[in-house]
Write an enzyme that holds these catalytic residues in place. Sequence first.
Site, PDB file in Angstrom:
ATOM      1  N   THR A  80     -24.319 -23.077   8.068  1.00 35.34           N
ATOM      2  CA  THR A  80     -24.403 -24.537   8.117  1.00 35.34           C
ATOM      3  C   THR A  80     -25.835 -24.996   7.872  1.00 35.34           C
ATOM      4  O   THR A  80     -26.070 -25.961   7.125  1.00 35.34           O
ATOM      5  CB  THR A  80     -23.896 -25.058   9.472  1.00 35.34           C
TER       6      THR A  80
ATOM      7  N   ASN B 274     -12.900 -21.769   2.308  1.00 33.95           N
ATOM      8  CA  ASN B 274     -12.743 -21.186   3.630  1.00 33.95           C
ATOM      9  C   ASN B 274     -11.318 -21.290   4.165  1.00 33.95           C
ATOM     10  O   ASN B 274     -10.908 -20.506   5.013  1.00 33.95           O
ATOM     11  CB  ASN B 274     -13.709 -21.832   4.632  1.00 33.95           C
TER      12      ASN B 274
ATOM     13  N   GLN C 150     -17.869 -17.704   2.397  1.00 37.09           N
ATOM     14  CA  GLN C 150     -16.572 -17.037   2.521  1.00 37.09           C
ATOM     15  C   GLN C 150     -16.329 -16.004   1.432  1.00 37.09           C
ATOM     16  O   GLN C 150     -15.427 -15.175   1.547  1.00 37.09           O
ATOM     17  CB  GLN C 150     -15.453 -18.082   2.531  1.00 37.09           C
TER      18      GLN C 150
ATOM     19  N   HIS D 213     -22.010 -13.913  10.336  1.00 37.58           N
ATOM     20  CA  HIS D 213     -20.866 -13.620  11.208  1.00 37.58           C
ATOM     21  C   HIS D 213     -19.535 -13.592  10.464  1.00 37.58           C
ATOM     22  O   HIS D 213     -18.502 -13.265  11.049  1.00 37.58           O
ATOM     23  CB  HIS D 213     -20.809 -14.604  12.379  1.00 37.58           C
TER      24      HIS D 213
ATOM     25  N   CYS E 268     -14.987 -24.706  12.284  1.00 41.74           N
ATOM     26  CA  CYS E 268     -16.345 -25.197  12.523  1.00 41.74           C
ATOM     27  C   CYS E 268     -16.367 -26.675  12.875  1.00 41.74           C
ATOM     28  O   CYS E 268     -17.265 -27.409  12.487  1.00 41.74           O
ATOM     29  CB  CYS E 268     -17.220 -24.939  11.294  1.00 41.74           C
TER      30      CYS E 268
END
Length: 379
Positions: free
Chosen positions: A79, A151, A179, A201, A324
């Site tokens: 982000t 995503n 992604q 992550h 998110c």
Amino acid sequence: MCFLSDMVQNSIYLDYNATAPIKPEVIAEVARVMEIGGNPSSVHNRGRIAKAILEKSRQSVARMINCRPQKITFTGGGTEANNIAVKSSGAQHLILAETEHDSIRQSEGHFSGTVEILPVNATGYVTPDSLSKALTAVPDHTLVSIMLANNETGVIQDIKALAEIAHAHGVLFHTDAIQAFGKIPLDFRDLGVDMMSLSGHKIGGPQGVGAFVALEKLTITPLIFGGGQEVGRRSGTENLAGIAGFAKAVSLIPQNLQAMDRLADYRNRIEQTLMAHTDQVKFFGQNANRVGNTTTILMPGVLSETQVMAFDLAGICVSSGSACSSGKVKPSHVVSAMGGSHDEALSTIRVSLGWNTTEDDVTAFIEAWKKLFDRKHKG
């Protein structure tokens, strides 16, 4: 603590696009670097050791995406990397796809310049014609931002072709590759983009670490000021253990790529079995070029929130669209952009597989889905 550990061990995790479980090798590397300690900005011995770990990590990421290490700025996640691209590149006009991640989409309300939204077709693609049309008359300092792999649906855009169109009109091009990273081979140089966002992550690395990749010639105004770390592009003491863990996860990407055929087989089994069970099911992006681990499934008449809760009670972790958004379950803007109705956008879930997914996990999900569908539609 034992109770929580048992819950984790006994659940089936099918939400890798939200966050992938951290690989054991990564955990070991993070612990090792935390024990070493040290600040990469310090000039003494411990600082030099920390600096060496930092730069070795940068080189590892650079090798995997085929770029010079100097192009890589470590961030606090994907982000932040997306925000740097939008807010720090000097762009005054932003063109983005309707299916972008919220960290790009919400720039419409926080961007100081003008924003133009590109539609996608029913398959989820930005067409070259739509981008060319949007670029016929744009102001100076325009930026195009289009994600490489979606995503929610896994749909892969032809970023190389779209970047060529943007450059032919003299504008910059950024891709959110978060992604795609670890799911398809990624080559910064071959894609021909000016900027790229990555996250740790999503590939089995730690949360809270990512990378912003940009050509050295670009002037990037930092969002965070301070000691001038990361060549002045992102100040603040680097998250050394997190970065080292990110780099370790990057080094394991060849294993992820090797697993993609198996995961695509699992995904296809899910889709084919559910289609055999009912002709009411629908999969958004099914006919597109997709990453192998992702499927977006419509169960008509059953709200996404209800589905997520039902699967959770069955011990299966899935999500509704992006994870998110502070835990909010809301209509999928991606499904809507692809021509889905409001009710359809309210009734889809995302299943995303990963390195630890087994055939038994897939079987359990299929049986749970059919049971829920039959209860709602045939009861």
